[in-house]
Design an enzyme around this catalytic site. Sequence first.
Site, short mmCIF file in Angstrom:
data_model
loop_
_atom_site.label_atom_id
_atom_site.label_comp_id
_atom_site.label_asym_id
_atom_site.label_seq_id
_atom_site.Cartn_x
_atom_site.Cartn_y
_atom_site.Cartn_z
N LYS B 104 0.84 -1.13 0.02
CA LYS B 104 -0.02 0.04 0.17
C LYS B 104 1.02 1.38 -0.02
CE LYS B 104 -3.10 2.33 3.50
NZ LYS B 104 -3.42 3.33 3.10
N GLY B 165 -7.98 9.48 9.54
CA GLY B 165 -8.48 9.54 10.71
C GLY B 165 -9.33 10.50 11.28
N ALA B 192 -9.49 5.84 3.60
CA ALA B 192 -9.41 7.10 4.64
C ALA B 192 -10.50 8.01 4.51
CB ALA B 192 -8.14 7.95 4.43
N GLY B 193 -11.06 8.43 5.85
CA GLY B 193 -12.25 9.09 5.91
C GLY B 193 -13.69 8.77 6.43
N ASN B 214 -9.42 2.25 9.33
CA ASN B 214 -8.81 1.86 10.58
C ASN B 214 -9.42 2.57 11.66
OD1 ASN B 214 -5.27 1.36 11.51
ND2 ASN B 214 -7.00 1.47 13.02
N THR B 215 -9.53 3.97 11.72
CA THR B 215 -9.79 4.78 12.78
C THR B 215 -11.24 4.63 13.38
OG1 THR B 215 -8.27 6.10 12.29
CG2 THR B 215 -9.73 6.98 14.07
#
Lengths: 69, 263
Positions: B104, B165, B192-193, B214-215
């Site tokens: 990645k 994040g 992301a987001g 992830n977050t």
Amino acid sequence: MRIQVNGAERELAPDSSLRDLLNSLSLPHDRVAIEVNGNVIRRAEWPLAILNEGDRVEIVHFVGGGSGS
Amino acid sequence: MSSVASAIDDPLVIGSRTFRSRLIIGTGKYRSYQEMKAAHEASGAEMVTVAVRRVPLDRSSESFLDHLNPSLQILPNTAGCYTAEEAIRTARLAREALETDLIKLEVIGDQTTLFPDNEQTVEAARFLVTDGFTVLPYFSDDLITAKKLLDAGCPAIMPLAAPIGSGLGIQNPANLRIMREQLPDATIIVDAGVGTASDAAIAMELGADAVLMNTAIAEAQNSASMATAMNLAIQAGRLAYLAGRMPKRLYASASSPLAGVIS
């Protein structure tokens, strides 16, 4: 002789190999990778890769992460 | 059609690899390894991303990878790299340590926003593909950059939906729609987001092939429950996209027949 390992100065016996370095640091050999002066050294070459004064060694492994720093 | 059957008939394809799950998740920010493992299990994800860092020399370090289910495909990332050169070095180290060609690719351009440096990302992608890597690049949601990354030989591209994040959700749905329409054959993974399940569903309804997060899971108060929600939302969004939504109308359109109303 003095070398740099992960940014820190370290004293090592002359003619030490990468494998000797890993052993002296009590590091595991699997799922880590090593770079000397910016070049990745293949695992099979570790016993033969003799370090020299002033070499910059990076030893990395994996940590939890998604994206970002 | 059951969702399970649909997932089997409709796999996510990345280069030579296929996945039943369209959710890819991170391994950072969890409060404990147990929580991470429970969330991974609940998510149904088959691929997780990990970061490359210096081994600490001042203390004994257990291998983080031992805390991952061995059946998971590991996707190493170049998180923390700010130049193409750093990312290439990191990718080569990851390949040597894990014996995988998957990477990645992430080249960050700015510390406050963690927005990618698209120019450096394209440069690194071209180099890494030539060097034999299967490159999954994170980039700002820009069609022209997407085309350059695909031309470079990336088997999938990973536009952001909002800053890493941030949990802000899909900030520019028009860009994702344009990318989907203009690049119908590309594998597009929103990276992301995403903040909650509806964000993941929206990404999939817009035609994304998968979502990486992830977050949103790790920082949820109950990360395993959120992982389940994300798993379902991604399946729902995918099915809705494939089903084809009804057109939007400004005025009502009766669902019941007009004939036969009593008078």
